[in-house]
Design an enzyme around this catalytic site. Sequence first.
Site, PDB file in Angstrom:
ATOM      1  N   THR A 133      26.385  13.523  62.886  1.00  0.00           N
ATOM      2  CA  THR A 133      26.416  12.287  62.090  1.00  0.00           C
ATOM      3  C   THR A 133      26.919  11.111  62.922  1.00  0.00           C
ATOM      4  OG1 THR A 133      27.581  11.248  60.243  1.00  0.00           O
ATOM      5  CG2 THR A 133      28.704  13.070  61.280  1.00  0.00           C
ATOM      6  N   ASP A 134      26.515   9.915  62.518  1.00  0.00           N
ATOM      7  CA  ASP A 134      27.037   8.703  63.180  1.00  0.00           C
ATOM      8  C   ASP A 134      28.513   8.486  62.863  1.00  0.00           C
ATOM      9  OD1 ASP A 134      26.760   7.959  60.506  1.00  0.00           O
ATOM     10  OD2 ASP A 134      25.560   6.165  60.905  1.00  0.00           O
ATOM     11  N   GLU A 135      29.018   9.204  61.838  1.00  0.00           N
ATOM     12  CA  GLU A 135      30.426   8.988  61.445  1.00  0.00           C
ATOM     13  C   GLU A 135      31.413   9.444  62.515  1.00  0.00           C
ATOM     14  OE1 GLU A 135      31.620  10.135  57.583  1.00  0.00           O
ATOM     15  OE2 GLU A 135      29.734   9.533  56.672  1.00  0.00           O
TER      16      GLU A 135
ATOM     17  N   TYR B 204      36.107  15.078  56.992  1.00  0.00           N
ATOM     18  CA  TYR B 204      34.701  15.452  57.247  1.00  0.00           C
ATOM     19  C   TYR B 204      34.274  15.018  58.641  1.00  0.00           C
ATOM     20  CZ  TYR B 204      29.665  14.712  57.494  1.00  0.00           C
ATOM     21  OH  TYR B 204      28.359  14.684  57.923  1.00  0.00           O
TER      22      TYR B 204
ATOM     23  N   SER C 291      35.917  14.074  61.223  1.00  0.00           N
ATOM     24  CA  SER C 291      36.657  14.638  62.360  1.00  0.00           C
ATOM     25  C   SER C 291      36.203  16.064  62.665  1.00  0.00           C
ATOM     26  CB  SER C 291      38.164  14.574  62.114  1.00  0.00           C
ATOM     27  OG  SER C 291      38.510  15.337  60.989  1.00  0.00           O
TER      28      SER C 291
ATOM     29  N   LYS D  44      33.158  17.162  62.105  1.00  0.00           N
ATOM     30  CA  LYS D  44      31.844  17.023  62.742  1.00  0.00           C
ATOM     31  C   LYS D  44      32.025  16.608  64.208  1.00  0.00           C
ATOM     32  CE  LYS D  44      28.266  17.397  61.237  1.00  0.00           C
ATOM     33  NZ  LYS D  44      27.381  18.595  61.077  1.00  0.00           N
TER      34      LYS D  44
HETATM   35  P1  NAD Z   1      24.272  19.312  52.095  1.00  0.00           P
HETATM   36  O1  NAD Z   1      25.689  19.345  51.663  1.00  0.00           O
HETATM   37  O2  NAD Z   1      23.226  18.789  51.161  1.00  0.00           O
HETATM   38  O3  NAD Z   1      23.800  20.791  52.517  1.00  0.00           O
HETATM   39  C1  NAD Z   1      24.624  21.653  53.272  1.00  0.00           C
HETATM   40  C2  NAD Z   1      24.027  23.052  53.183  1.00  0.00           C
HETATM   41  O4  NAD Z   1      24.830  23.913  54.016  1.00  0.00           O
HETATM   42  C3  NAD Z   1      24.059  23.643  51.768  1.00  0.00           C
HETATM   43  O5  NAD Z   1      22.835  24.284  51.487  1.00  0.00           O
HETATM   44  C4  NAD Z   1      25.194  24.646  51.831  1.00  0.00           C
HETATM   45  O6  NAD Z   1      25.033  25.734  50.940  1.00  0.00           O
HETATM   46  C5  NAD Z   1      25.131  25.079  53.285  1.00  0.00           C
HETATM   47  N1  NAD Z   1      26.406  25.621  53.774  1.00  0.00           N
HETATM   48  C6  NAD Z   1      27.634  25.066  53.634  1.00  0.00           C
HETATM   49  N2  NAD Z   1      28.564  25.858  54.195  1.00  0.00           N
HETATM   50  C7  NAD Z   1      27.891  26.918  54.737  1.00  0.00           C
HETATM   51  C8  NAD Z   1      28.300  28.046  55.456  1.00  0.00           C
HETATM   52  N3  NAD Z   1      29.587  28.272  55.764  1.00  0.00           N
HETATM   53  N4  NAD Z   1      27.352  28.915  55.868  1.00  0.00           N
HETATM   54  C9  NAD Z   1      26.040  28.716  55.568  1.00  0.00           C
HETATM   55  N5  NAD Z   1      25.607  27.675  54.875  1.00  0.00           N
HETATM   56  C10 NAD Z   1      26.518  26.770  54.464  1.00  0.00           C
HETATM   57  O7  NAD Z   1      24.255  18.508  53.469  1.00  0.00           O
HETATM   58  P2  NAD Z   1      23.156  17.535  54.084  1.00  0.00           P
HETATM   59  O8  NAD Z   1      23.383  16.172  53.569  1.00  0.00           O
HETATM   60  O9  NAD Z   1      21.825  18.167  53.977  1.00  0.00           O
HETATM   61  O10 NAD Z   1      23.615  17.531  55.623  1.00  0.00           O
HETATM   62  C11 NAD Z   1      23.094  18.509  56.517  1.00  0.00           C
HETATM   63  C12 NAD Z   1      23.647  18.233  57.910  1.00  0.00           C
HETATM   64  O11 NAD Z   1      23.283  16.918  58.317  1.00  0.00           O
HETATM   65  C13 NAD Z   1      25.165  18.290  57.990  1.00  0.00           C
HETATM   66  O12 NAD Z   1      25.505  18.898  59.219  1.00  0.00           O
HETATM   67  C14 NAD Z   1      25.598  16.840  57.968  1.00  0.00           C
HETATM   68  O13 NAD Z   1      26.815  16.668  58.655  1.00  0.00           O
HETATM   69  C15 NAD Z   1      24.443  16.201  58.709  1.00  0.00           C
HETATM   70  N6  NAD Z   1      24.171  14.794  58.408  1.00  0.00           N
HETATM   71  C16 NAD Z   1      23.992  14.387  57.109  1.00  0.00           C
HETATM   72  C17 NAD Z   1      23.637  13.066  56.838  1.00  0.00           C
HETATM   73  C18 NAD Z   1      23.390  12.584  55.424  1.00  0.00           C
HETATM   74  O14 NAD Z   1      23.179  11.394  55.218  1.00  0.00           O
HETATM   75  N7  NAD Z   1      23.365  13.449  54.423  1.00  0.00           N
HETATM   76  C19 NAD Z   1      23.499  12.156  57.897  1.00  0.00           C
HETATM   77  C20 NAD Z   1      23.722  12.601  59.218  1.00  0.00           C
HETATM   78  C21 NAD Z   1      24.032  13.913  59.456  1.00  0.00           C
HETATM   79  O1  DAU Z   2      26.468   8.332  58.002  1.00  0.00           O
HETATM   80  C1  DAU Z   2      26.079   9.653  57.812  1.00  0.00           C
HETATM   81  C2  DAU Z   2      26.857  10.278  56.670  1.00  0.00           C
HETATM   82  O2  DAU Z   2      26.335   9.718  55.463  1.00  0.00           O
HETATM   83  C3  DAU Z   2      26.754  11.802  56.638  1.00  0.00           C
HETATM   84  O3  DAU Z   2      27.381  12.321  57.775  1.00  0.00           O
HETATM   85  C4  DAU Z   2      27.407  12.368  55.380  1.00  0.00           C
HETATM   86  O4  DAU Z   2      27.188  13.777  55.317  1.00  0.00           O
HETATM   87  C5  DAU Z   2      26.787  11.714  54.164  1.00  0.00           C
HETATM   88  O5  DAU Z   2      27.417  12.166  52.980  1.00  0.00           O
HETATM   89  C6  DAU Z   2      26.913  10.199  54.285  1.00  0.00           C
HETATM   90  O6  DAU Z   2      28.301   9.804  54.218  1.00  0.00           O
HETATM   91  P1  DAU Z   2      28.777   8.539  53.331  1.00  0.00           P
HETATM   92  O7  DAU Z   2      30.201   8.719  53.013  1.00  0.00           O
HETATM   93  O8  DAU Z   2      28.339   7.276  53.980  1.00  0.00           O
HETATM   94  O9  DAU Z   2      27.807   8.779  52.045  1.00  0.00           O
HETATM   95  P2  DAU Z   2      28.059   8.677  50.476  1.00  0.00           P
HETATM   96  O10 DAU Z   2      26.736   8.925  49.827  1.00  0.00           O
HETATM   97  O11 DAU Z   2      29.209   9.487  50.004  1.00  0.00           O
HETATM   98  O12 DAU Z   2      28.442   7.141  50.269  1.00  0.00           O
HETATM   99  C7  DAU Z   2      27.621   6.086  50.770  1.00  0.00           C
HETATM  100  C8  DAU Z   2      28.351   4.774  50.546  1.00  0.00           C
HETATM  101  O13 DAU Z   2      28.417   4.516  49.125  1.00  0.00           O
HETATM  102  C9  DAU Z   2      29.788   4.783  51.008  1.00  0.00           C
HETATM  103  O14 DAU Z   2      30.100   3.484  51.494  1.00  0.00           O
HETATM  104  C10 DAU Z   2      30.598   5.079  49.751  1.00  0.00           C
HETATM  105  C11 DAU Z   2      29.772   4.402  48.687  1.00  0.00           C
HETATM  106  N1  DAU Z   2      29.806   5.017  47.337  1.00  0.00           N
HETATM  107  C12 DAU Z   2      29.619   6.361  47.213  1.00  0.00           C
HETATM  108  C13 DAU Z   2      29.571   6.948  45.959  1.00  0.00           C
HETATM  109  C14 DAU Z   2      29.365   8.434  45.810  1.00  0.00           C
HETATM  110  C15 DAU Z   2      29.951   4.195  46.206  1.00  0.00           C
HETATM  111  O15 DAU Z   2      30.110   2.962  46.323  1.00  0.00           O
HETATM  112  N2  DAU Z   2      29.902   4.780  44.982  1.00  0.00           N
HETATM  113  C16 DAU Z   2      29.726   6.120  44.796  1.00  0.00           C
HETATM  114  O16 DAU Z   2      29.668   6.571  43.644  1.00  0.00           O
END
Ligand code: NAD
Ligand code: DAU
Length: 335
Positions: A120-122, A147, A149, A151
Amino acid sequence: MRVLVTGGAGFIGANFVHQTVAERPDVAVTVLDKLTYAGNLDSLDPVKDKITFVHGDVADTALVDRLVADTDLVVHFAAESHNDNSLHDPSPFVQTNLIGTFALLEAVRKYDVRYHHISTDEVYGDLALDDPAKFTEATAYNPSSPYSSTKAGSDLLVRAWVRSFGVRATISNCSNNYGPYQHVEKFIPRQITNVLLGVRPKLYGSGTNVRDWIHVDDHNRAVWTIIDKGTIGETYLIGADGETDNRTVVETVLELCGKDPSDFDFVTDRPGHDLRYAIDATRLRTELGWQPVYQDFRSGLQATIDWYRANEAWWRPHKDATEVAYSRTEQLIQP
Ligand code: NAD
Ligand code: DAU
């Protein structure tokens, strides 16, 4: 080619599996997923006859050893992924994101299997709202939350296993994804499903925080581009120039649903809330020739709203519990 996809029942992983089955008939997909609250087998239903599903934990070393011995490539999506949850209980984040990644790295090292690490970019922390700078592959790590940290720690494990043991790995750090099959705890699906149910969207703090949105299919095509053409040991940032502040996202969702764009609430801010993320994906675009397909966030958002409207059976069973959890800490505020 045999591919082991960890976390394939989650949001991005399931979309990756769909895309791989549709576009790469020569790839045999095995999914390893623990099916935590965030995993959903229904997300794999359209492809269930074309893949192998294994229910298990990436931190289970015996299971991981057996699966990695039988694959050509591991794409590691599995993680605890939600910042808000990590602030309430960091423990599963340390276990899955660090110990789980360690288990996979030891197995790919043992069997010399190609590994791609989804991050992630975080890991880079945040940027000021008025700063023209964006994250690049050279930006220093500075994560803010439990989270991010964990990653960041998992990325560093990968880098060390490349350098010390010659593991054939690449890393990608992507910005915020949106699209189908995203859990209703996350910002965009939470607000879409709120509006569909006649509930007012909830904005944290002032709503001025900025996220750099990318469609999940563009992320996953970039992952395949890196697997196909990337250099072992290297990191690639993935982003599609989608910077938008949270208030604008909520107003656009309301407008696209035919509602009053001012019909939302402000609620308590997230502790340590990162201000702004922004990705400079020049390396991915110029060295590897990747380009996003979804160039217009508004139309991508419309398609995502249409998907949630058409797939209420997928998200409705998880909505109430998610909102009850939020209601324990969230309070209405005046920004
Ligand atoms: P998500 O929470 O939707 O899915 C995570 C999946 O991992 C789930 O199916 C869960 O059951 C599985 N899982 C969790 N713990 C596990 C374990 N111990 N063993 C096996 N499976 C396990 O997450 P996502 O949003 O699809 O993110 C996927 C990946 O992409 C993550 O590594 C996240 O850090 C990264 N990422 C997410 C975003 C975003 O915007 N969502 C952006 C950048 C990177
Ligand atoms: O940047 C990549 C990351 O993006 C991934 O690594 C994470 O797995 C993914 O969950 C996401 O993290 P964020 O914390 O940015 O996403 P989230 O959807 O939780 O929130 C997006 C923005 O919206 C953030 O600034 C918090 C805000 N927010 C979130 C929720 C759930 C609100 O304002 N209201 C809400 O109800």
